[in-house]
Design an enzyme around this catalytic site. Structure first.
Site, mmCIF file in Angstrom:
data_model
loop_
_atom_site.group_PDB
_atom_site.id
_atom_site.type_symbol
_atom_site.label_atom_id
_atom_site.label_comp_id
_atom_site.label_asym_id
_atom_site.label_seq_id
_atom_site.Cartn_x
_atom_site.Cartn_y
_atom_site.Cartn_z
ATOM 1 N N CYS A 70 0.827 -1.207 0.000
ATOM 2 C CA CYS A 70 0.000 0.000 0.000
ATOM 3 C C CYS A 70 0.863 1.259 0.000
ATOM 4 O O CYS A 70 1.721 1.421 0.863
ATOM 5 C CB CYS A 70 -0.904 -0.014 1.230
ATOM 6 S SG CYS A 70 -1.792 1.529 1.514
ATOM 7 N N TRP A 103 -7.435 -6.322 5.863
ATOM 8 C CA TRP A 103 -6.095 -6.827 5.607
ATOM 9 C C TRP A 103 -5.841 -8.009 6.556
ATOM 10 O O TRP A 103 -6.326 -8.014 7.691
ATOM 11 C CB TRP A 103 -5.053 -5.749 5.875
ATOM 12 C CG TRP A 103 -5.120 -4.594 4.932
ATOM 13 C CD1 TRP A 103 -5.925 -3.491 5.037
ATOM 14 C CD2 TRP A 103 -4.347 -4.414 3.743
ATOM 15 N NE1 TRP A 103 -5.711 -2.642 3.992
ATOM 16 C CE2 TRP A 103 -4.736 -3.176 3.179
ATOM 17 C CE3 TRP A 103 -3.354 -5.166 3.106
ATOM 18 C CZ2 TRP A 103 -4.172 -2.680 2.002
ATOM 19 C CZ3 TRP A 103 -2.798 -4.675 1.943
ATOM 20 C CH2 TRP A 103 -3.207 -3.456 1.397
ATOM 21 N N THR A 137 -8.209 0.201 7.166
ATOM 22 C CA THR A 137 -7.124 0.699 6.333
ATOM 23 C C THR A 137 -5.764 0.579 7.020
ATOM 24 O O THR A 137 -5.665 0.494 8.240
ATOM 25 C CB THR A 137 -7.364 2.172 5.951
ATOM 26 O OG1 THR A 137 -7.352 2.980 7.141
ATOM 27 C CG2 THR A 137 -8.702 2.339 5.231
ATOM 28 N N TYR A 201 -5.462 7.166 -8.682
ATOM 29 C CA TYR A 201 -6.689 6.454 -8.307
ATOM 30 C C TYR A 201 -7.905 7.035 -9.019
ATOM 31 O O TYR A 201 -8.831 6.303 -9.376
ATOM 32 C CB TYR A 201 -6.885 6.505 -6.782
ATOM 33 C CG TYR A 201 -5.965 5.582 -6.033
ATOM 34 C CD1 TYR A 201 -6.374 4.298 -5.686
ATOM 35 C CD2 TYR A 201 -4.677 5.971 -5.683
ATOM 36 C CE1 TYR A 201 -5.528 3.435 -4.996
ATOM 37 C CE2 TYR A 201 -3.820 5.124 -5.003
ATOM 38 C CZ TYR A 201 -4.254 3.851 -4.663
ATOM 39 O OH TYR A 201 -3.405 3.003 -3.995
#
Length: 333
Positions: A70, A103, A137, A201
């Site tokens: 990430c 995750w 996140t 993005y």
């Protein structure tokens, strides 16, 4: 390592991509009287202003959970290394893929983080907020004694690693926020974030041709500006590395491997922009930067997780990463 993930949707038909920037606002601070262990967000009785919860700086108390795949998490890994905080704040690294829930620690023995004992980062969020309503996140800072998340506010995390943990920096740690250029640096970082970090993005998750076209133009206008800026200066703010360079680097490191093809940012490759390519290699070869990059994890994350963009989940074999080790010549600047 997990080979499949639950299908997740990142593209909303007909709409431009809009990143949710609502994060857990807690901070870890060194200032006496401002820090406390736990505090709910409250409003000041007179002004109505939010009082952000703060936690105390304590070596060994916190675990930084940051997936190498990430770019937002990659920043915190780099800053932790540059400042020499490896023995002060431990690091947990989830694997490159995740499903709609969280995750996961699938790179660790038995699929569990060795310090927290969790299989999913989601467990740390739920330990603090049992009905946490938004995405799980990275990066996230976790309080090891309670195994509960402290914050996932990625720009504030790296800011506070510099300003609040200064007592524990290594003696020759770089000044990532130099006072003399800080005002200009804030302007540069804002443009880098909106147009480049988030700009790729906006291209990749565009829901219409029109929103993609607009995002594409914005991205390459900014990259052309950066190419010009870096033609006669070694780093974004001059002759020394700052937080601005960390923030730009993590996007550049993923550009040719992912964003050029997967996100359709294909006017040109990074390697076709001489100043930016030299600058990116210069940083990559600087201790703290290159060792944080795992191209296989990066590709696996994007090409497998974004199944609405890449439904076959086939991960490309290229590009050849050996060019990152070639001479950059930037020291002449």
């Amino acid at each position: 390592m997990a080979t499949e993930v639950t299908k997740a949707s990142y593209v909303e038909a007909g709409k431009a991509y809009d990143r949710d920037m609502r994060y857990i606002p807690d901070r870890i601070t060194a200032e006496p009287g401002r820090s406390r262990d736990r505090l709910d967000v409250t409003a000041d009785a007179e002004t109505g202003a939010l009082q952000v919860p703060t936690w105390p700086v304590e070596p060994g108390r916190y675990r930084l959970v940051a997936a190498r795949a990430c770019p937002w998490a990659n920043r915190s890994i780099i800053v932790r290394s540059l400042l020499g905080l490896e023995d002060v704040i431990s690091l947990g690294t989830p694997g490159p893929t995740h499903d709609q829930r969280s995750w996961t620690f699938d790179l660790d023995p038995d699929g569990r983080d060795p310090v927290l004992g969790y299989e999913r980062l989601q467990e740390a969020y739920f330990a603090r907020f049992p009905e946490y309503p938004r995405g799980i996140t990275v990066p996230a800072v976790v309080d090891v004694p309670t195994k509960a998340v402290v914050t996932n506010d990625f720009p504030q995390i790296t800011h506070d690693l510099f300003f609040e943990w200064r007592e524990f920096h290594r003696p020759d740690a770089p000044n990532l926020w130099p006072e003399e250029v800080r005002e200009e640096m804030e302007v540069v970082m804002k443009r880098v974030f909106t147009e480049v970090n988030n700009g790729v993005y906006r291209c990749g998750f565009a829901g219409s041709q029109e929103t993609y076209d607009a995002a594409y133009e914005r991205l390459f206008t900014a990259l052309d500006w950066l190419e010009e800026r870096l033609t006669d200066r070694r780093y974004l703010m001059g002759d020394a590395i700052t937080e601005a360079d960390v923030r730009l680097f993590t996007t550049l490191a993923r550009f040719d491997a992912v964003y050029h093809g997967h996100f359709k940012c294909n006017r040109n490759k990074l390697i076709e922009m001489p100043a930016l390519w030299g600058y990116a290699r210069d940083l990559f070869q600087t201790p703290g930067f290159g060792e944080s990059i795992d191209f296989e994890q990066i590709k696996r994350h994007y090409y497998v997780v974004h199944s609405d963009i890449n439904p076959t989940q086939i991960v490309p074999l290229g590009p050849d990463p050996s060019g990152w080790a070639t001479p950059h010549g930037r020291d002449a600047l």
